[in-house]
Design a protein around this motif. Structure first.
Motif, PDB file in Angstrom:
ATOM      1  N   ASP A 175       0.856  -1.181   0.000  1.00 20.26           N
ATOM      2  CA  ASP A 175       0.000   0.000   0.000  1.00 20.26           C
ATOM      3  C   ASP A 175       0.896   1.236   0.000  1.00 20.26           C
ATOM      4  O   ASP A 175       1.294   1.720   1.058  1.00 20.26           O
ATOM      5  CB  ASP A 175      -0.922  -0.023   1.215  1.00 20.26           C
ATOM      6  CG  ASP A 175      -1.924   1.113   1.184  1.00 20.26           C
ATOM      7  OD1 ASP A 175      -2.574   1.339   2.205  1.00 20.26           O
ATOM      8  OD2 ASP A 175      -2.042   1.787   0.143  1.00 20.26           O
ATOM      9  N   LYS A 176       1.206   1.751  -1.180  1.00 19.65           N
ATOM     10  CA  LYS A 176       2.109   2.904  -1.278  1.00 19.65           C
ATOM     11  C   LYS A 176       1.509   4.169  -0.679  1.00 19.65           C
ATOM     12  O   LYS A 176       2.239   5.048  -0.253  1.00 19.65           O
ATOM     13  CB  LYS A 176       2.465   3.183  -2.742  1.00 19.65           C
ATOM     14  CG  LYS A 176       3.489   2.268  -3.307  1.00 19.65           C
ATOM     15  CD  LYS A 176       3.872   2.731  -4.697  1.00 19.65           C
ATOM     16  CE  LYS A 176       4.964   1.864  -5.259  1.00 19.65           C
ATOM     17  NZ  LYS A 176       5.374   2.288  -6.591  1.00 19.65           N
ATOM     18  N   ASP A 177       0.202   4.276  -0.674  1.00 11.76           N
ATOM     19  CA  ASP A 177      -0.447   5.495  -0.194  1.00 11.76           C
ATOM     20  C   ASP A 177      -0.583   5.551   1.320  1.00 11.76           C
ATOM     21  O   ASP A 177      -1.008   6.566   1.867  1.00 11.76           O
ATOM     22  CB  ASP A 177      -1.831   5.638  -0.842  1.00 11.76           C
ATOM     23  CG  ASP A 177      -1.725   5.783  -2.355  1.00 11.76           C
ATOM     24  OD1 ASP A 177      -0.715   6.350  -2.821  1.00 11.76           O
ATOM     25  OD2 ASP A 177      -2.653   5.334  -3.058  1.00 11.76           O
ATOM     26  N   SER A 178      -0.226   4.485   1.997  1.00 11.84           N
ATOM     27  CA  SER A 178      -0.337   4.462   3.447  1.00 11.84           C
ATOM     28  C   SER A 178       0.705   5.393   4.066  1.00 11.84           C
ATOM     29  O   SER A 178       1.885   5.297   3.759  1.00 11.84           O
ATOM     30  CB  SER A 178      -0.116   3.047   3.974  1.00 11.84           C
ATOM     31  OG  SER A 178      -0.097   3.059   5.380  1.00 11.84           O
TER      32      SER A 178
END
Length: 59
Positions: A25-28
């Motif tokens: 999850d890169k957006d975490s």
């Protein structure tokens, strides 16, 4: 001498970015690449240790 130090610091700052893995999850906002952070810290500690020894050995 200042150019060499600036180059070393720039290289140390770029190492974690070059070896970053693709997270699930890169957006975490809580994702941290711990391996690259550890490696960067060890490199920084090694360089600081070497510089300390050089300073102690010089007059």
């Amino acid at each position: 001498m200042q150019q060499v130090i600036a180059g070393i610091l720039l290289m140390m700052a770029a190492l974690p970015v070059m070896e970053a893995n693709d997270p699930a999850d890169k957006d975490s906002p809580f994702y941290y690449d711990w391996h690259s952070l550890r490696v960067g810290g060890l490199i920084c500690a090694g360089i600081l240790c070497a510089l300390g020894i050089i300073v102690l050995m010089s007059e």
